[in-house]
Design a protein around this motif. Structure first.
Motif, short mmCIF file in Angstrom:
data_model
loop_
_atom_site.label_atom_id
_atom_site.label_comp_id
_atom_site.label_asym_id
_atom_site.label_seq_id
_atom_site.Cartn_x
_atom_site.Cartn_y
_atom_site.Cartn_z
N ILE A 42 32.39 38.51 35.40
CA ILE A 42 31.25 37.63 35.15
C ILE A 42 31.20 36.50 36.17
O ILE A 42 30.15 36.21 36.75
N PHE A 43 32.35 35.87 36.42
CA PHE A 43 32.36 34.75 37.35
C PHE A 43 32.21 35.20 38.80
O PHE A 43 31.51 34.55 39.58
N VAL A 44 32.85 36.31 39.16
CA VAL A 44 32.79 36.76 40.55
C VAL A 44 31.45 37.42 40.86
O VAL A 44 30.80 37.09 41.85
N LYS A 45 31.02 38.33 40.02
CA LYS A 45 29.77 39.06 40.28
C LYS A 45 28.55 38.28 39.78
O LYS A 45 27.54 38.21 40.47
N GLY A 46 28.63 37.72 38.58
CA GLY A 46 27.47 37.06 38.00
C GLY A 46 27.19 35.69 38.59
O GLY A 46 26.05 35.36 38.91
N PHE A 47 28.24 34.86 38.73
CA PHE A 47 28.05 33.50 39.22
C PHE A 47 28.39 33.35 40.70
O PHE A 47 28.27 32.27 41.26
N SER A 48 28.85 34.41 41.33
CA SER A 48 29.26 34.40 42.74
C SER A 48 30.31 33.35 43.03
O SER A 48 30.29 32.68 44.06
N LEU A 49 31.24 33.18 42.10
CA LEU A 49 32.36 32.26 42.29
C LEU A 49 33.61 33.05 42.64
O LEU A 49 33.77 34.20 42.24
N THR A 50 34.47 32.44 43.38
CA THR A 50 35.73 33.07 43.74
C THR A 50 36.82 32.51 42.84
O THR A 50 37.05 31.32 42.81
N LEU A 51 37.48 33.39 42.12
CA LEU A 51 38.61 32.98 41.29
C LEU A 51 39.90 33.28 42.05
O LEU A 51 39.93 34.18 42.89
N PRO A 52 40.96 32.55 41.76
CA PRO A 52 42.24 32.83 42.43
C PRO A 52 42.72 34.24 42.07
O PRO A 52 42.91 34.55 40.90
N MET A 53 42.84 35.09 43.06
CA MET A 53 43.25 36.47 42.82
C MET A 53 44.76 36.65 42.93
O MET A 53 45.28 37.66 42.48
N GLY A 54 45.45 35.71 43.56
CA GLY A 54 46.90 35.77 43.63
C GLY A 54 47.41 37.04 44.27
O GLY A 54 46.95 37.44 45.34
N ILE A 55 48.34 37.69 43.60
CA ILE A 55 48.98 38.89 44.16
C ILE A 55 48.05 40.10 44.16
O ILE A 55 48.31 41.07 44.85
N LEU A 56 46.95 40.04 43.41
CA LEU A 56 45.98 41.14 43.41
C LEU A 56 45.01 41.05 44.58
O LEU A 56 44.35 42.03 44.89
N GLY A 57 44.89 39.86 45.15
CA GLY A 57 43.87 39.65 46.20
C GLY A 57 44.38 40.00 47.53
O GLY A 57 43.80 40.27 48.48
#
Length: 166
Positions: free
Chosen positions: A151-166
């Protein structure tokens, strides 16, 4: 001592919430490039303010109850032995501090899942802490963490901390 437990608990909660809020201000801010107030540190700040408000209410309620209460001599000696703050409250705030501290390193999805799992384990009664319940809580926490990330990444175009997954 029991007569002061709400006041002491509220004061400790308020201080811990203020520390949490201060830590939340250190979260790296990501936004969509559009002007607005919703950035990656918005929800943690809202949580910090909400807990500060609730702890202030607890303090005021404790003061009000203290004014109404009449001290009984027989109950005082027994109450002095009791710890005035519920250990679960301390564990919840410790969990919050760990969550904020590791959010950038580990990532939002993993930390949110672990946070909900840990919080559920702390707050569930002992008789409800079965493996079946833990698996159900884990699945729900994972689904909601992934959903919030999308929701935040696709819907609001915000970047969340992805950490070891990013």
């Amino acid at each position: 001592m029991k007569k002061y437990s709400d006041i002491i608990s509220g004061a400790v909660l308020f201080v811990l919430a203020a520390v949490y809020y201060a830590m939340a201000t250190q979260i790296k801010q990501y936004n969509s490039g559009l002007p607005g107030i919703v950035t990656s540190d918005f929800i943690p700040k809202v949580y910090g303010v909400a807990v500060m408000v609730l702890s202030a209410i607890l303090i005021f309620r404790g003061i009000r109850d203290l004014k109404k209460a009449q001290v009984q001599e027989t109950g005082e000696a027994e109450d002095r032995k009791r710890f005035p703050i519920d250990p679960a409250i301390v564990l919840v705030f410790l969990l919050l501090v760990i969550y904020v501290a590791l959010l950038d390193t580990v990532g939002f999805t993993i930390m949110s899942t672990l946070f909900v799992l840990g919080l559920s384990y702390i707050l569930l009664p002992k008789e409800k802490r079965t493996p079946k319940t833990c698996v159900a809580v884990f699945v729900v926490a994972l689904v909601f963490s992934v959903a919030i990330t999308l929701i935040f990444v696709k819907g609001f175009s915000l970047t969340l901390p992805m950490g070891i997954l990013g």
